[in-house]
Design a protein around this motif. Structure first.
Motif, short mmCIF file in Angstrom:
data_model
loop_
_atom_site.label_atom_id
_atom_site.label_comp_id
_atom_site.label_asym_id
_atom_site.label_seq_id
_atom_site.Cartn_x
_atom_site.Cartn_y
_atom_site.Cartn_z
N THR A 35 0.83 -1.21 0.00
CA THR A 35 0.00 0.00 0.00
C THR A 35 0.86 1.25 0.00
O THR A 35 0.58 2.21 -0.71
N VAL A 36 1.93 1.25 0.80
CA VAL A 36 2.84 2.39 0.85
C VAL A 36 3.49 2.61 -0.51
O VAL A 36 3.60 3.75 -0.99
N LYS A 37 3.92 1.54 -1.17
CA LYS A 37 4.53 1.65 -2.51
C LYS A 37 3.52 2.17 -3.53
O LYS A 37 3.86 2.95 -4.41
N ASP A 38 2.27 1.73 -3.41
CA ASP A 38 1.23 2.19 -4.32
C ASP A 38 1.00 3.69 -4.14
O ASP A 38 0.87 4.44 -5.12
N ILE A 39 0.94 4.16 -2.89
CA ILE A 39 0.77 5.59 -2.61
C ILE A 39 1.96 6.37 -3.17
O ILE A 39 1.79 7.44 -3.78
N MET A 40 3.17 5.84 -2.99
CA MET A 40 4.37 6.50 -3.49
C MET A 40 4.33 6.64 -5.00
O MET A 40 4.62 7.71 -5.55
N ASN A 41 3.95 5.57 -5.69
CA ASN A 41 3.90 5.60 -7.15
C ASN A 41 2.83 6.56 -7.67
O ASN A 41 3.05 7.28 -8.65
N ARG A 42 1.68 6.58 -6.99
CA ARG A 42 0.62 7.51 -7.40
C ARG A 42 1.05 8.96 -7.18
O ARG A 42 0.78 9.83 -8.02
N PHE A 43 1.70 9.20 -6.05
CA PHE A 43 2.16 10.55 -5.74
C PHE A 43 3.20 11.00 -6.76
O PHE A 43 3.16 12.13 -7.26
N ARG A 44 4.13 10.12 -7.09
CA ARG A 44 5.16 10.45 -8.08
C ARG A 44 4.54 10.73 -9.44
O ARG A 44 4.93 11.68 -10.13
N ARG A 45 3.54 9.91 -9.82
CA ARG A 45 2.88 10.10 -11.11
C ARG A 45 2.19 11.46 -11.17
O ARG A 45 2.25 12.16 -12.19
N GLU A 46 1.52 11.85 -10.09
CA GLU A 46 0.83 13.13 -10.07
C GLU A 46 1.81 14.31 -10.07
O GLU A 46 1.53 15.36 -10.64
N MET A 47 2.97 14.12 -9.41
CA MET A 47 3.99 15.16 -9.45
C MET A 47 4.51 15.35 -10.87
O MET A 47 4.73 16.48 -11.33
N GLU A 48 4.72 14.24 -11.58
CA GLU A 48 5.18 14.31 -12.97
C GLU A 48 4.12 14.98 -13.85
O GLU A 48 4.46 15.75 -14.75
N ASN A 49 2.84 14.68 -13.57
CA ASN A 49 1.77 15.34 -14.32
C ASN A 49 1.78 16.84 -14.04
O ASN A 49 1.53 17.66 -14.93
N GLY A 50 2.06 17.21 -12.79
CA GLY A 50 2.12 18.62 -12.43
C GLY A 50 3.24 19.36 -13.12
O GLY A 50 3.14 20.56 -13.37
N LEU A 51 4.31 18.65 -13.45
CA LEU A 51 5.45 19.25 -14.14
C LEU A 51 5.26 19.30 -15.66
O LEU A 51 5.94 20.04 -16.35
N GLY A 52 4.35 18.49 -16.17
CA GLY A 52 4.15 18.41 -17.62
C GLY A 52 3.40 19.62 -18.17
O GLY A 52 2.42 20.08 -17.57
N ARG A 53 3.83 20.11 -19.32
CA ARG A 53 3.20 21.30 -19.90
C ARG A 53 1.74 21.03 -20.25
O ARG A 53 0.87 21.89 -20.04
#
Length: 257
Positions: A35-53
């Motif tokens: 569950t912790v790894k899943d949260i980490m991956n989701r958070f990272r994915r959303e951060m990358e989306n936030g950086l995308g133009r």
């Protein structure tokens, strides 16, 4: 069990049945490694989306640039005013930064209530309230005739194109003052300040609590630690974390040549 064991260590006087009740409530808060790894991956994915133009406008995690290009090195000094707006209470601080190694930062503060009719009213009343509180604070500090720099922590999602400009993207928490979304909050505050004849030299906005945490944190950091950090400047990053009503993380990384 770790959380329960810690509580048992600090509250040794509690009875067994009380500890069992505590453990029962904590049980649902335990997270498996998966569950912790899943949260980490989701958070990272959303951060990358936030950086995308293309994905930034709809991203859950907003990765907004701050235009803070440097951090304190210990040589700073002066007399400043800090404003902190982001909840039901509005805080004003007078911050004196000196070269005194024992107490480099001295602060005096006062908290003002922000009534619901102000929060749910319009932008003119909201920033007028901020300016009125500032005038009251300056009167009590006997600095109404001084021209002091003002730093404004505005704890809402803002888009910045420069250090002293922040356009409110959307209200969060329970704030709903109309006429502010899509507007430059620095300009709105400056207008209210000038209308009341307060002799401030200018407003610099800190749009988010964590960004404003960086300078304060580093000013309190022992000089030896700062010097050690300077020796590894190429790989250093400062990551203040702020958890209050909202959740903020601010990352400061060196600029590439």
């Amino acid at each position: 069990m770790i959380a329960a064991q810690l509580l048992a260590y600090y509250f040794t006087e509690l009875k067994d049945d009380q500890l069992k009740k505590i453990d029962k409530y904590l049980y649902s808060m335990r997270l498996s490694d998966d569950t912790v790894k899943d949260i980490m991956n989701r958070f990272r994915r959303e951060m990358e989306n936030g950086l995308g133009r293309d994905t930034s406008p709809t991203a859950t995690v907003k990765m907004l640039p701050t235009f803070v290009r440097s951090i304190p090195d210990g040589s700073e000094k002066g007399d400043f005013i800090a404003l902190d707006l982001g909840g039901s209470n509005f805080r004003i601080l007078r911050v004196k930064v000196t070269q005194d190694k024992k107490q480099p930062v001295q602060m005096e503060s006062q908290v003002y209530e922000t009534p619901d009719d102000i929060i749910h009213g319009n932008g003119t009343r909201l920033f007028g309230h901020v300016a009125d509180c500032l005038g009251d604070f300056m009167e009590k500090q006997n600095i109404k005739d001084k021209k002091l720099p003002v730093g404004f922590t505005f704890s809402f999602p803002c888009a910045q194109t420069k250090l002293d400009e922040a356009v409110l993207v959307t209200w969060t928490k329970k704030f709903k003052a109309n006429g502010v979304e899509g507007m430059d909050v620095v300009q709105l505050l400056n207008k209210a300040i000038k209308k009341r004849g307060l002799g401030q030299s200018g407003v610099s906005v800190g749009a988010g609590q964590s960004k404003s945490t960086i300078p304060v944190f580093l000013l309190h950091l022992p000089r030896a630690n700062r010097e050690l950090a300077d020796q590894r400047e190429e790989t250093r990053s400062d990551q203040p974390l702020c958890v209050f009503v909202g959740f903020y993380v601010c990352l400061c990384v060196p600029f590439a040549d």
